[in-house]
Each structure stands twice: as C-alpha cells, then as structure tokens.
Design a protein around this motif. Sequence first.
Motif, PDB file in Angstrom:
ATOM      1  N   VAL A 190       0.784 -36.440  -3.028  1.00  0.00           N
ATOM      2  CA  VAL A 190       0.756 -36.019  -1.612  1.00  0.00           C
ATOM      3  C   VAL A 190       0.851 -34.497  -1.521  1.00  0.00           C
ATOM      4  O   VAL A 190       0.125 -33.853  -0.749  1.00  0.00           O
ATOM      5  CB  VAL A 190       1.913 -36.688  -0.824  1.00  0.00           C
ATOM      6  N   LEU A 191       1.734 -33.927  -2.335  1.00  0.00           N
ATOM      7  CA  LEU A 191       1.879 -32.458  -2.349  1.00  0.00           C
ATOM      8  C   LEU A 191       0.545 -31.809  -2.704  1.00  0.00           C
ATOM      9  O   LEU A 191       0.142 -30.787  -2.109  1.00  0.00           O
ATOM     10  CB  LEU A 191       2.949 -32.040  -3.359  1.00  0.00           C
ATOM     11  N   MET A 192      -0.173 -32.428  -3.651  1.00  0.00           N
ATOM     12  CA  MET A 192      -1.455 -31.872  -4.075  1.00  0.00           C
ATOM     13  C   MET A 192      -2.478 -31.907  -2.935  1.00  0.00           C
ATOM     14  O   MET A 192      -3.206 -30.947  -2.708  1.00  0.00           O
ATOM     15  CB  MET A 192      -1.967 -32.675  -5.269  1.00  0.00           C
ATOM     16  N   VAL A 193      -2.497 -33.031  -2.221  1.00  0.00           N
ATOM     17  CA  VAL A 193      -3.410 -33.152  -1.074  1.00  0.00           C
ATOM     18  C   VAL A 193      -3.082 -32.059  -0.043  1.00  0.00           C
ATOM     19  O   VAL A 193      -3.971 -31.363   0.457  1.00  0.00           O
ATOM     20  CB  VAL A 193      -3.304 -34.558  -0.434  1.00  0.00           C
ATOM     21  N   VAL A 194      -1.786 -31.897   0.244  1.00  0.00           N
ATOM     22  CA  VAL A 194      -1.370 -30.899   1.238  1.00  0.00           C
ATOM     23  C   VAL A 194      -1.772 -29.491   0.779  1.00  0.00           C
ATOM     24  O   VAL A 194      -2.301 -28.692   1.556  1.00  0.00           O
ATOM     25  CB  VAL A 194       0.164 -30.975   1.473  1.00  0.00           C
ATOM     26  N   LEU A 195      -1.553 -29.213  -0.514  1.00  0.00           N
ATOM     27  CA  LEU A 195      -1.896 -27.885  -1.048  1.00  0.00           C
ATOM     28  C   LEU A 195      -3.391 -27.598  -0.938  1.00  0.00           C
ATOM     29  O   LEU A 195      -3.805 -26.502  -0.545  1.00  0.00           O
ATOM     30  CB  LEU A 195      -1.503 -27.804  -2.526  1.00  0.00           C
ATOM     31  N   VAL A 196      -4.187 -28.601  -1.285  1.00  0.00           N
ATOM     32  CA  VAL A 196      -5.642 -28.421  -1.245  1.00  0.00           C
ATOM     33  C   VAL A 196      -6.110 -28.191   0.197  1.00  0.00           C
ATOM     34  O   VAL A 196      -6.915 -27.295   0.461  1.00  0.00           O
ATOM     35  CB  VAL A 196      -6.358 -29.648  -1.870  1.00  0.00           C
ATOM     36  N   VAL A 197      -5.567 -28.973   1.123  1.00  0.00           N
ATOM     37  CA  VAL A 197      -5.963 -28.812   2.537  1.00  0.00           C
ATOM     38  C   VAL A 197      -5.497 -27.446   3.064  1.00  0.00           C
ATOM     39  O   VAL A 197      -6.237 -26.750   3.768  1.00  0.00           O
ATOM     40  CB  VAL A 197      -5.389 -29.957   3.403  1.00  0.00           C
ATOM     41  N   LYS A 198      -4.276 -27.054   2.689  1.00  0.00           N
ATOM     42  CA  LYS A 198      -3.771 -25.739   3.131  1.00  0.00           C
ATOM     43  C   LYS A 198      -4.637 -24.609   2.564  1.00  0.00           C
ATOM     44  O   LYS A 198      -4.921 -23.625   3.237  1.00  0.00           O
ATOM     45  CB  LYS A 198      -2.318 -25.540   2.661  1.00  0.00           C
ATOM     46  N   THR A 199      -5.054 -24.767   1.310  1.00  0.00           N
ATOM     47  CA  THR A 199      -5.912 -23.751   0.687  1.00  0.00           C
ATOM     48  C   THR A 199      -7.241 -23.642   1.416  1.00  0.00           C
ATOM     49  O   THR A 199      -7.710 -22.544   1.734  1.00  0.00           O
ATOM     50  CB  THR A 199      -6.164 -24.112  -0.801  1.00  0.00           C
ATOM     51  N   PHE A 200      -7.838 -24.790   1.722  1.00  0.00           N
ATOM     52  CA  PHE A 200      -9.108 -24.799   2.464  1.00  0.00           C
ATOM     53  C   PHE A 200      -8.917 -24.153   3.833  1.00  0.00           C
ATOM     54  O   PHE A 200      -9.712 -23.296   4.247  1.00  0.00           O
ATOM     55  CB  PHE A 200      -9.599 -26.246   2.602  1.00  0.00           C
ATOM     56  N   ASP A 201      -7.862 -24.579   4.524  1.00  0.00           N
ATOM     57  CA  ASP A 201      -7.606 -24.070   5.878  1.00  0.00           C
ATOM     58  C   ASP A 201      -7.390 -22.554   5.852  1.00  0.00           C
ATOM     59  O   ASP A 201      -7.921 -21.822   6.694  1.00  0.00           O
ATOM     60  CB  ASP A 201      -6.371 -24.781   6.449  1.00  0.00           C
ATOM     61  N   TYR A 202      -6.645 -22.095   4.866  1.00  0.00           N
ATOM     62  CA  TYR A 202      -6.402 -20.650   4.736  1.00  0.00           C
ATOM     63  C   TYR A 202      -7.722 -19.910   4.498  1.00  0.00           C
ATOM     64  O   TYR A 202      -8.008 -18.899   5.130  1.00  0.00           O
ATOM     65  CB  TYR A 202      -5.434 -20.404   3.571  1.00  0.00           C
ATOM     66  N   ASN A 203      -8.522 -20.458   3.597  1.00  0.00           N
ATOM     67  CA  ASN A 203      -9.763 -19.771   3.208  1.00  0.00           C
ATOM     68  C   ASN A 203     -10.761 -19.649   4.356  1.00  0.00           C
ATOM     69  O   ASN A 203     -11.445 -18.641   4.474  1.00  0.00           O
ATOM     70  CB  ASN A 203     -10.429 -20.496   2.040  1.00  0.00           C
ATOM     71  N   ILE A 204     -10.852 -20.696   5.191  1.00  0.00           N
ATOM     72  CA  ILE A 204     -11.877 -20.621   6.245  1.00  0.00           C
ATOM     73  C   ILE A 204     -11.459 -19.676   7.372  1.00  0.00           C
ATOM     74  O   ILE A 204     -12.289 -19.262   8.158  1.00  0.00           O
ATOM     75  CB  ILE A 204     -12.272 -22.011   6.814  1.00  0.00           C
ATOM     76  N   LYS A 205     -10.172 -19.324   7.432  1.00  0.00           N
ATOM     77  CA  LYS A 205      -9.726 -18.373   8.460  1.00  0.00           C
ATOM     78  C   LYS A 205      -9.558 -16.961   7.905  1.00  0.00           C
ATOM     79  O   LYS A 205      -9.391 -16.015   8.654  1.00  0.00           O
ATOM     80  CB  LYS A 205      -8.383 -18.834   9.052  1.00  0.00           C
ATOM     81  N   SER A 206      -9.548 -16.870   6.584  1.00  0.00           N
ATOM     82  CA  SER A 206      -9.216 -15.591   5.946  1.00  0.00           C
ATOM     83  C   SER A 206     -10.394 -14.612   6.019  1.00  0.00           C
ATOM     84  O   SER A 206     -11.512 -14.935   5.598  1.00  0.00           O
ATOM     85  CB  SER A 206      -8.853 -15.873   4.485  1.00  0.00           C
ATOM     86  N   TYR A 207     -10.120 -13.411   6.524  1.00  0.00           N
ATOM     87  CA  TYR A 207     -11.158 -12.371   6.539  1.00  0.00           C
ATOM     88  C   TYR A 207     -11.627 -12.088   5.118  1.00  0.00           C
ATOM     89  O   TYR A 207     -12.802 -11.884   4.861  1.00  0.00           O
ATOM     90  CB  TYR A 207     -10.614 -11.073   7.137  1.00  0.00           C
TER      91      TYR A 207
END
Lengths: 236, 244
Positions: free
Chosen positions: B57-74
Amino acid sequence: MYSMDQLLQFDHVSKVYMRGRTALNNVSLNIGSGKIIGLLGTNGSGKSTFMKIAAGLLQPSSGHVTISGTPVGLDTKSIVSFMPDRPLTEAWMKVSDAVAFFQDFYQDFDVQKAHNMLEFMNIQLNDRISALSKGMNERLQLTLALSRNARLYMLDEPIGGVDPVARGKILDAIVEFYNEDSSLIISTHLVRDIERIFDEVVFIRNGEIVLHDEVENIRMKHGKSVDEMFKGVFAE
Amino acid sequence: MIRLLKYDWKRNSTTVLGALVVLIIAQIAIMVMGFMWGWLPAAMLGLGIMAYSSVGVLMVVLVVKTFDYNIKSYQRRLLPLHSIWSILSPLLMGCLGVLCLGAVVLLHLWMYFNLLGLHDSSLAFHTVFDNWDYLKALIMLVWNFIFLMLTIFFATAVSRTTSSRAGVWIGILTFLVLHSIIGWVSQKLFGDGYWSQSGSINEEGVFFQLGPVGQSWGDAILEVIVSILLLYATAYLIERKVAA
C-alpha cells in the motif's frame, strides 16, 4: 505572419481561468531577438500568466503563441529557458544534483558556464538546496536558467523578495552572463532597481498591454525614466 | 525515461529503503516469535502477509504521490519530453518495487513450504500453487499493478484539471466510475472472471487464490486496450488541461 527577426509572437491571446477571472485579454505582441525586455505590471496584472503561456506551462483560452515561428509546445521547450516564481529544484537535492539534472535533460546546458556563475554567486556545489536562504536560492535558480544556451530567456520576478545586496548581485549576474544573441524577458514590479538593463519595456495592466516601447524612446519622447512612467501609468 | 526514473528514485529512496528495513525487521520478528511461542503457521503467514500488504500500500501511495508531484512540478513540466514519460517513469518505479516485493513474498512462501516444511491443514496455499504458478502469479501481480496505477493516474490527472477543492472528489468518482464501467463491460463480454484474485478465511483455515486463475484472454486483451487508451488520455490531460 511570422517574420525572421520576431522571436516571440502573441497573436490575440486571451486566458480566462476556470472561475471566470480573465488573466490576459486579447494580447498581441511581438518580441524581437537580441533584446532585454522588461515586462512590467502590478501584482495580478497578468505577467506570470503571459510567461507561463510562452513557456508552455499554460494553454491560452484563445489565440496563438509562436516562438521562432513554432507553436508553443514540446519543440519550443528546448529553446526557451524559463525561471518561474517557484523553484526548478527539489528539496532533497544538493546544488550538484540540480546542475546534473539540467545537464541530463537540456542539451543546451553549459556546465562550465554554470560553474562560473555558481562561483560568481558564491554558491558551493555541495550546498544543500533546502539549507539555502531565499536570496541564495534565487541566485541558484537564475544560474540554472541562464546556464542554458537558449533562444529566449524568461525570468519571472527574479529580484522579488530578496534583499538589496542579493538584488544587486542578481542584476550583475544577468548582465554578465546573458547571451546577447538571445532575448531576455524579465517580469517585475520593482522597476527602479532594474530599469538600467532594459532595451524595451512592456506595460501590462489587467491582462492588457498598455505600452510597448523602447526605453530610449520613453526617455526622449516623455522626458521620464521608466520608473516615473510606470508610476504614472499605474497610479490609482 | 531512465533518467526521469533516476530522479524519481532519488526523491523516494529514503522512504522506500526505510520501509524495506522495517519490513525485514517485522518479518524476522514474526518468524522468531512464531517459532519461540509455537504459533500456528497460518497465524505467522497471516501476520507476514499483513506486513507485506502494508508495504505494498505504501508503494502504491508513493507512486501516485510521485506522479501527482511530477504533473504539477514546473521542473518536470518544462522539460522537452513528451508527457507519456511522466506517466511511464513512476509506473516503472512502481513495477520494479512490486516485482521486488512480489519476489520476496514468493521466496518467503517457498521457504515456508519447502525449507521449513510448514505444511499445515489450516493452509490451502500448497494446493493452489505449483512451481509454474509462482511465476504466473508474479506476472499477474505486476500487470494488475500496472492496470491499477494507470486508472489511478488517469483519475489523478482528471482531478488536477480543476483547481477547486472538488478536484479530489472528482478524482475519486472518476476512479470508481472507471472501474465500474470496465468491470461491467468485462462481465458483459466475457462473463465472470474480471477479478483475478480472491481470498477467504473460515473456521477451517486460510484459502487464498492469487494468480491467473479466472483471468481469461478476453479480460487480458480488454485491460491492455483500456490501458493504452488511459495512457494517451492521461498524457493529453497533462499537456492540455492540467495547470502546473
């Protein structure tokens, strides 16, 4: 119609955000090569939106934007270097990681220039980015943006929120390391500190261009400095 | 993509390695205490699976957080790279993580049954798995993870097309509707079998079916088609609709 000496073209560009706020209203503007342009306006006037659209971070609601004749998109990202109002680095990084990141992804990144700029800015490669002060962080962001050999540089408020010493250092670095074959657009509302380096200025108010002229013309025609002109135009 | 992956990994490595250390300590503690106090193998296995699930579950959360961060990151959005790579990079990171975790789980199971000889009437695992099924289970685990992640990425991208607080709820709703539609279409076209994993615990013991059991070729093809569509739809949203 695209002309070879026009680097950035905004053609009837508008941007309306979701809640109905108009950030840009039918903006048409041509920026030529080899100029330093001041994009001047008060807070919320549309400066950042203008730059984000030109950088490909935002889509315009209507109108067209081209850089060197190419519509803004994937291709133009490799010829535009943008220093936004948020860092281009991550908290876990050291300065050396940030330099390596730019080197990995931008073919036009000049590592030697970056090292020279870092030395000029008194920043060490081993410094942790999370430990840098706001002023030092601004210097680092500027270093990363200017170390690319881009056609167009855009700096969004590069001297906003830093002390006068850091401000002077940043302006010196811009003059020292700016590539004269390219164009440089600097957005700011701190006009007096920076007007000495501008060739042209664009005044933007409520999302509309109210003035676009050469600094020399403003001084000759109106007998005013850019700062005085700015205060006159934006007086409430 | 490998270069993007490098920076995604560097951002998350401390959390992942920390979780791995905690997992190893937890598994050793379960085994040691289990042998010392004579726990039932089913209890040891159950606790072990809980620990693995937590890391999953932690891995799923990390991957989603990474994706979410990347699509908003300048920093990421300004790169001269197609948005597809912003999706594939965290996905690959997650797959490698799941593959490693899955391999450790299967190694652990194999050790239980073949080295330690913990066959027990309360465990039905050994009746489900033969050696070939271990590999099939690993492949299905990774594929199901990819499919789940692509649906979550799409829902996340949809939620980021609006800056309002409703974005989170729109994302959750999108995820639920998407899975409902896929499940319904799958059932209409191919009958039962969309859910490829099932497990049950009753008074007689633990019965766990994990793997290709129940997954038809039709389901698999449908999932592949939907995955490709989701990949391109998500890339379109990132490029045209998601504000950095």
